[in-house]
Design a protein around this motif. Sequence first.
Motif, mmCIF file in Angstrom:
data_model
loop_
_atom_site.group_PDB
_atom_site.id
_atom_site.type_symbol
_atom_site.label_atom_id
_atom_site.label_comp_id
_atom_site.label_asym_id
_atom_site.label_seq_id
_atom_site.Cartn_x
_atom_site.Cartn_y
_atom_site.Cartn_z
ATOM 1 N N ILE A 1 0.901 -1.159 -0.051
ATOM 2 C CA ILE A 1 -0.011 0.042 -0.134
ATOM 3 C C ILE A 1 0.901 1.228 -0.035
ATOM 4 C CG2 ILE A 1 -1.592 1.410 1.391
ATOM 5 C CD1 ILE A 1 -2.923 -1.169 2.400
ATOM 6 N N THR A 2 0.636 2.122 -0.765
ATOM 7 C CA THR A 2 1.460 3.195 -1.071
ATOM 8 C C THR A 2 0.614 4.505 -1.262
ATOM 9 O OG1 THR A 2 1.774 2.992 -3.618
ATOM 10 C CG2 THR A 2 3.499 2.050 -1.969
ATOM 11 N N ASP A 3 1.034 5.512 -0.506
ATOM 12 C CA ASP A 3 0.142 6.798 -0.379
ATOM 13 C C ASP A 3 -1.063 6.524 -0.587
ATOM 14 O OD1 ASP A 3 0.525 9.591 -0.364
ATOM 15 O OD2 ASP A 3 0.694 9.882 -2.624
ATOM 16 N N LEU A 4 -1.770 5.925 0.302
ATOM 17 C CA LEU A 4 -3.025 5.970 0.167
ATOM 18 C C LEU A 4 -3.871 6.785 0.958
ATOM 19 C CD1 LEU A 4 -5.554 4.347 -0.704
ATOM 20 C CD2 LEU A 4 -5.367 2.737 1.440
ATOM 21 N N SER A 5 -4.909 7.599 0.394
ATOM 22 C CA SER A 5 -5.618 8.294 1.096
ATOM 23 C C SER A 5 -7.340 8.117 0.885
ATOM 24 C CB SER A 5 -5.331 9.840 0.847
ATOM 25 O OG SER A 5 -3.924 10.075 1.253
ATOM 26 N N LEU A 6 -7.874 8.341 1.745
ATOM 27 C CA LEU A 6 -9.236 8.085 1.612
ATOM 28 C C LEU A 6 -10.110 8.542 2.675
ATOM 29 C CD1 LEU A 6 -10.975 5.301 3.052
ATOM 30 C CD2 LEU A 6 -9.356 4.126 2.041
#
Length: 676
Positions: free
Chosen positions: A433-438
């Motif tokens: 998981i890389t640079d995940l935003s939600l």
Amino acid sequence: MSTDSDQKTSATPAKAPERPKYGPQRTHGPFGQGPGIEKSMTFWPSTRRLLGKLRPERLIIGLVMAMAVVGVALNVFGPKILGWATDVIFTGVIGKMLPAGGTKEQVVAQLRAAGQNTFADMVQRLDVVPGQGIDFTALSQILLFALAVYVVSSGFMLWQGYLLNGAVQRSVKTLRDEVEAKINRLPLSYFDKQPRGELLSRVTNDIDNVSQTLQQTLSQLLTSLLSVIGVVIMMFVVSPTLAVIALVTIPVSIVVTGLIAKQSQKKFVQNWKSTGELNAHIEEAFTGHSLVKVFGRQHEVEQVFADRNSELFRAGFGAQFISGIIMPAMMFIGNINYVIIAVVGGLRVASGTMNLGDVQAFIQYSRMFTQPLTQVASMANLLQSGVASAERVFEVLDSAEEDSELHGTLNPTKGRVQFEQVNFSYEPDKELITDLSLVAEPGQTVAIVGPTGAGKTTLVNLIMRFYELNSGRITLDGVDITSVPRSALRSNIGMVLQDTWLFHGTIKENIAYGRPTATDEEIHAAAEATYVDRFVHSLPDGYETVIDEEASNISSGEKQLITIARAFLADPALLILDEATSSVDTRTEVLVQHAMAALRTDRTSFVIAHRLSTIRDADVILVMEHGQIVEQGSHHELLAAEGHYFDLYNSQFAGEPEEVATEEPLVLAAKPARPF
């Protein structure tokens, strides 16, 4: 905590756990296959650490040692008293042989005049009255004194054994408590890599073996060592010459025992390692027994079992045989020592330099001297076995733990979850998981879809803090989840897993597991809301129906409904549903869908699903691929975009024209499925 069970994954943790200072390091393959690497700590550090577990009982241990000293001292003094009795009898026999009417000095002079100097020396040493037989009054007093000494000694030894037994059992109970607490502090990654049967063997078999070792060896070792010291002192009191002869056996015994014990310790470590591996294989094979038969792998499973069993046989036989040599060797050395003492003592009695009672007492002391040494040697196998088990228990205690829990509580939450530039990987050199935003707003249902290995389950594992982030942060209502205790965080989250977990108990007890303080009315309300009530009434005992350990007396769908009822009763602010309908039939799926819909009402929900028909009504659908969100939107928005979700949807429903026609006929006709 309102979760069903800890989510198991087959992934490797982000950071390799710190190598334990103690115990074996190994890897395993399916059904126990794969190389095993053994590195055990040395015997004496293990023993010291094991004995250190008795430190809280030091006052009792001190009292035990004092009582053992008194008991052993009295017991050691017994042969000297019996030597007095022998002298009384021997003196009476000799006195009866001498002519009456004269003094001892006159009789001695007559013997010397007759050339019987050796016999004269013997009479000279004895407190003899010529012509007088055995003094039975003095003999009875001595024997009663000896009896009293032995009775008091036995009483002290019995009482110290009772106290030591209590101290050992309390210490082992504390050790079990430590292991239980340690297991609860271990990260999920530890259980991902540890075969369950192996871990169970450490927690049960190895701790039981440690208990048995401490129980059987401590008291005997203490009394044996004290006996050796007391007997040596009495030997020098009785005859320094014979004492020196007897002590020659000590270095010989130490050298022989050391050489044998060094070889057998390796065998005992391997013995308990093989026991754990065999248990792991049995647990794994029996759990998947049906699958083994389906794929016709009985022969392979039986072969692995035979190999593991043979390894255990060889290790066990070698350990017991090598350590078993110690006792015969010690008995051989003791018998040689006994013969030498008997011959030298007899010559000294014949020469008049020793009393017969002293020789008789010394012969007893020689037996008492070699007996504790033999007992210590015979306990070597048990002691080494216990220390080998202790190593395996210490390995669990030394495993790397989760970060220390913070103190505090988590205020009631609305359920707003935000991922901020989250990065995570199970292996440092392999990004997931890389640079995940939600953002998941309160009350929203967020569905997560994607191919296997995309990171769907990892995402919810991070919310639960089963694993820690590499970077970034996750907030719940603006609060960083790493700033609150895990227990407080998880108590606000309900989780329903693909693999249902029910324990041996009634249906009511399994539902109440989500909130133990719930009333019967609340339990029944949760059951009705999740459609459990429909099938419970068809069971013989209703809610009191006992579910067996494998939950084989109810169907898979019914088990799933019970787990949903459990989460419903917990009333969490945040809900996670991980493939909750993947193992049920279509008819039951409808009930589960309705139950989950009721469960999701007014709470933020994360739903992981492969069946896209189950998440059409989700507020937001996240499409993940290679640890990243490649698409997000509602069901209709994603179909209209004709991207990854469109491909997934078409690939599922291309073979079901009637159902698809009622759902999205124009979309499916517009574009064929692309390989995903």
